[in-house]
Write a protein that holds these residues in place. Structure first.
Motif, PDB file in Angstrom:
ATOM      1  N   GLU A  10       0.848  -1.193   0.000  1.00 35.30           N
ATOM      2  CA  GLU A  10       0.000   0.000   0.000  1.00 35.30           C
ATOM      3  C   GLU A  10       0.882   1.241   0.000  1.00 35.30           C
ATOM      4  N   VAL A  11       0.687   2.095  -0.996  1.00 31.48           N
ATOM      5  CA  VAL A  11       1.494   3.298  -1.126  1.00 31.48           C
ATOM      6  C   VAL A  11       0.635   4.409  -1.712  1.00 31.48           C
ATOM      7  N   LEU A  12       0.655   5.573  -1.089  1.00 29.85           N
ATOM      8  CA  LEU A  12      -0.086   6.749  -1.557  1.00 29.85           C
ATOM      9  C   LEU A  12      -1.552   6.415  -1.851  1.00 29.85           C
ATOM     10  N   GLY A  13      -2.147   5.650  -0.953  1.00 36.11           N
ATOM     11  CA  GLY A  13      -3.566   5.339  -1.063  1.00 36.11           C
ATOM     12  C   GLY A  13      -3.910   4.219  -2.024  1.00 36.11           C
ATOM     13  N   ARG A  14      -2.923   3.581  -2.623  1.00 37.09           N
ATOM     14  CA  ARG A  14      -3.168   2.494  -3.576  1.00 37.09           C
ATOM     15  C   ARG A  14      -2.744   1.166  -2.952  1.00 37.09           C
ATOM     16  N   GLU A  17       5.758 -11.264  -9.159  1.00 36.34           N
ATOM     17  CA  GLU A  17       7.171 -11.478  -9.468  1.00 36.34           C
ATOM     18  C   GLU A  17       7.667 -10.765 -10.717  1.00 36.34           C
ATOM     19  N   THR A  18       6.784 -10.450 -11.680  1.00 35.21           N
ATOM     20  CA  THR A  18       7.276  -9.821 -12.900  1.00 35.21           C
ATOM     21  C   THR A  18       6.172  -9.032 -13.589  1.00 35.21           C
ATOM     22  N   TYR A  19       6.568  -8.116 -14.460  1.00 33.68           N
ATOM     23  CA  TYR A  19       5.687  -7.116 -15.029  1.00 33.68           C
ATOM     24  C   TYR A  19       4.536  -7.701 -15.848  1.00 33.68           C
ATOM     25  N   GLY A  20       4.830  -8.725 -16.649  1.00 32.62           N
ATOM     26  CA  GLY A  20       3.835  -9.250 -17.579  1.00 32.62           C
ATOM     27  C   GLY A  20       2.707 -10.021 -16.938  1.00 32.62           C
ATOM     28  N   LYS A  21       2.735 -10.177 -15.618  1.00 32.28           N
ATOM     29  CA  LYS A  21       1.671 -10.923 -14.936  1.00 32.28           C
ATOM     30  C   LYS A  21       0.511 -10.028 -14.510  1.00 32.28           C
ATOM     31  N   ILE A  54      -1.549  -4.567 -19.109  1.00 28.87           N
ATOM     32  CA  ILE A  54      -0.889  -3.320 -19.479  1.00 28.87           C
ATOM     33  C   ILE A  54      -1.605  -2.152 -18.802  1.00 28.87           C
ATOM     34  N   GLY A  55      -0.821  -1.293 -18.176  1.00 28.45           N
ATOM     35  CA  GLY A  55      -1.379  -0.128 -17.498  1.00 28.45           C
ATOM     36  C   GLY A  55      -1.699  -0.344 -16.033  1.00 28.45           C
ATOM     37  N   GLU A  56      -1.529  -1.580 -15.536  1.00 30.66           N
ATOM     38  CA  GLU A  56      -1.828  -1.870 -14.140  1.00 30.66           C
ATOM     39  C   GLU A  56      -0.569  -1.790 -13.276  1.00 30.66           C
ATOM     40  N   PHE A  57      -0.779  -1.387 -12.016  1.00 31.24           N
ATOM     41  CA  PHE A  57       0.303  -1.341 -11.044  1.00 31.24           C
ATOM     42  C   PHE A  57       0.689  -2.735 -10.572  1.00 31.24           C
ATOM     43  N   LEU A  58       1.952  -2.883 -10.184  1.00 34.71           N
ATOM     44  CA  LEU A  58       2.420  -4.042  -9.446  1.00 34.71           C
ATOM     45  C   LEU A  58       3.584  -3.619  -8.576  1.00 34.71           C
ATOM     46  N   ALA A  59       3.821  -4.370  -7.507  1.00 34.93           N
ATOM     47  CA  ALA A  59       5.028  -4.254  -6.696  1.00 34.93           C
ATOM     48  C   ALA A  59       5.805  -5.545  -6.863  1.00 34.93           C
ATOM     49  N   ASP A  62      16.735  -6.520  -6.055  1.00 29.14           N
ATOM     50  CA  ASP A  62      16.294  -7.019  -4.740  1.00 29.14           C
ATOM     51  C   ASP A  62      15.784  -5.925  -3.817  1.00 29.14           C
ATOM     52  N   TYR A  63      15.668  -4.701  -4.294  1.00 31.54           N
ATOM     53  CA  TYR A  63      14.980  -3.659  -3.554  1.00 31.54           C
ATOM     54  C   TYR A  63      13.497  -3.680  -3.932  1.00 31.54           C
ATOM     55  N   LEU A  64      12.646  -3.229  -3.030  1.00 27.88           N
ATOM     56  CA  LEU A  64      11.224  -3.122  -3.322  1.00 27.88           C
ATOM     57  C   LEU A  64      11.014  -2.124  -4.461  1.00 27.88           C
ATOM     58  N   GLU A  65      10.230  -2.557  -5.443  1.00 27.37           N
ATOM     59  CA  GLU A  65      10.016  -1.745  -6.635  1.00 27.37           C
ATOM     60  C   GLU A  65       8.519  -1.591  -6.885  1.00 27.37           C
ATOM     61  N   ILE A  66       8.106  -0.391  -7.272  1.00 24.58           N
ATOM     62  CA  ILE A  66       6.729  -0.121  -7.659  1.00 24.58           C
ATOM     63  C   ILE A  66       6.736   0.198  -9.153  1.00 24.58           C
ATOM     64  N   ALA A  67       5.877  -0.479  -9.905  1.00 25.29           N
ATOM     65  CA  ALA A  67       5.925  -0.356 -11.356  1.00 25.29           C
ATOM     66  C   ALA A  67       4.513  -0.365 -11.936  1.00 25.29           C
ATOM     67  N   ILE A  68       4.419   0.021 -13.197  1.00 24.39           N
ATOM     68  CA  ILE A  68       3.222  -0.149 -14.012  1.00 24.39           C
ATOM     69  C   ILE A  68       3.649  -0.907 -15.261  1.00 24.39           C
ATOM     70  N   ASN A  69       2.929  -1.953 -15.610  1.00 22.68           N
ATOM     71  CA  ASN A  69       3.264  -2.707 -16.814  1.00 22.68           C
ATOM     72  C   ASN A  69       3.118  -1.791 -18.036  1.00 22.68           C
ATOM     73  N   GLN A  70       4.266  -1.517 -18.672  1.00 24.39           N
ATOM     74  CA  GLN A  70       4.353  -0.669 -19.859  1.00 24.39           C
ATOM     75  C   GLN A  70       3.860   0.760 -19.589  1.00 24.39           C
ATOM     76  N   GLY A  71       4.094   1.222 -18.366  1.00 22.16           N
ATOM     77  CA  GLY A  71       3.764   2.595 -18.009  1.00 22.16           C
ATOM     78  C   GLY A  71       4.742   3.100 -16.973  1.00 22.16           C
ATOM     79  N   SER A  72       4.599   4.359 -16.579  1.00 21.92           N
ATOM     80  CA  SER A  72       5.526   4.984 -15.623  1.00 21.92           C
ATOM     81  C   SER A  72       4.866   5.155 -14.272  1.00 21.92           C
ATOM     82  N   ALA A  73       5.261   4.341 -13.298  1.00 22.72           N
ATOM     83  CA  ALA A  73       4.751   4.495 -11.940  1.00 22.72           C
ATOM     84  C   ALA A  73       5.187   5.827 -11.344  1.00 22.72           C
ATOM     85  N   ALA A  74       6.394   6.261 -11.676  1.00 18.53           N
ATOM     86  CA  ALA A  74       6.893   7.525 -11.128  1.00 18.53           C
ATOM     87  C   ALA A  74       6.010   8.690 -11.556  1.00 18.53           C
TER      88      ALA A  74
END
Length: 258
Positions: A198-202, A208-212, A215-220, A226-238
């Motif tokens: 949970e981060v910034l209300g989400r 384990e990987t982006y393609g799971k 497209i456009g959805e968040f994942l951690a 090996d650091y915690l990463e916040i991403a969007i499949n084929q998008g910019s989480a930042a």
């Protein structure tokens, strides 16, 4: 072998000048560019990138890092010796790579001694070319770090405040890197893998990987570092989260469904 990590960019002559200064001292040394695209003056980002390089290079590699907004001031230029070398300004950039080199000693580079060794005047604004690059080249020839200046207390080398902070059921974490895909890397490692982050209300699924995710959805995820990463499949989480390197953010690791 010498690696280079800087915020010089590729437009000007700066990288070429630094390499020239290195090769003028040791024409046989292998010089490897890690990156010259660190965000200008971002010591945190430079520290993260140097850490990743150090983890995969062999013993005796000399890592030159020049993200140096304090160039020409009283900040120290230093060499840290372990099973690899760090040649850096003493501004915190050594914080993360230090974890991997089994450091045994540190030395402050005396600029007058360096001028005498390289036979030319040192610029007040370009220590990459005139101090750090040449020091790396001389180390590659077998110079002992003590030839450049006095030994200093390794414990007093400047460190960034990058320890994650635990607060009851959450963490206060720092953004230590944002890659070109917009993935946000946070300073939490060696954690038990949750079901959600949970981060910034989400509430974001931990996967384990982006393609799971679609497209456009968040994942951690743990990411490749090996650091915690916040991403969007084929998008910019930042971009979506409005985060940049150095920001602090409250993060909850959720281990139960619901």
């Amino acid at each position: 072998m010498i690696t280079l990590t800087t915020d010089f960019g590729l437009k000007g002559p700066y990288v070429g000048e630094m390499k020239g200064a290195i090769l003028a001292i040791n024409p046989e040394v292998e010089v490897i560019d890690i990156t010259h695209s660190i965000t200008r003056h971002s010591i945190i980002e430079g520290s993260f990138v140097m850490e990743q390089a150090v983890k995969y290079f062999p013993a005796d590699t000399i890592h030159v890092g020049v993200i140096d907004p304090g160039v020409g001031t009283r900040r120290r230029a230093i060499i840290i010796e372990g099973h690899q070398f760090l040649v850096v300004p003493d501004n915190g950039i050594a914080t993360l790579p230090l974890k991997w080199i089994d450091a045994k000693s540190a030395y402050e580079i005396d600029l007058q001694k360096m001028e005498a060794i390289i036979g030319r005047k040192i610029s007040s604004t370009f220590h990459g070319r005139d101090v750090f690059g040449p020091a790396g080249a001389l180390l590659s020839l077998g110079y002992e770090p003590s030839r450049f200046g006095k030994e200093i207390d390794l414990e007093k080398v400047i460190k960034l405040e990058l320890e994650p902070k635990k607060e009851e059921d959450s963490w206060i974490l720092s953004v230590i890197y944002i890659d070109d895909f917009g993935n946000v890397i946070l300073n939490l490692e060696n954690y038990e893998k949750p079901k959600y982050v949970e981060v910034l209300g989400r509430r974001i699924p931990y996967i384990e990987t982006y393609g799971k995710v679609n497209i456009g959805e968040f994942l951690a995820l743990p990411g490749s570092h090996d650091y915690l990463e916040i991403a969007i499949n084929q998008g910019s989480a930042a971009d979506v989260l409005g985060l940049k390197v150095g920001d602090e953010v409250e993060v909850k690791l959720i281990y139960e469904e619901g």
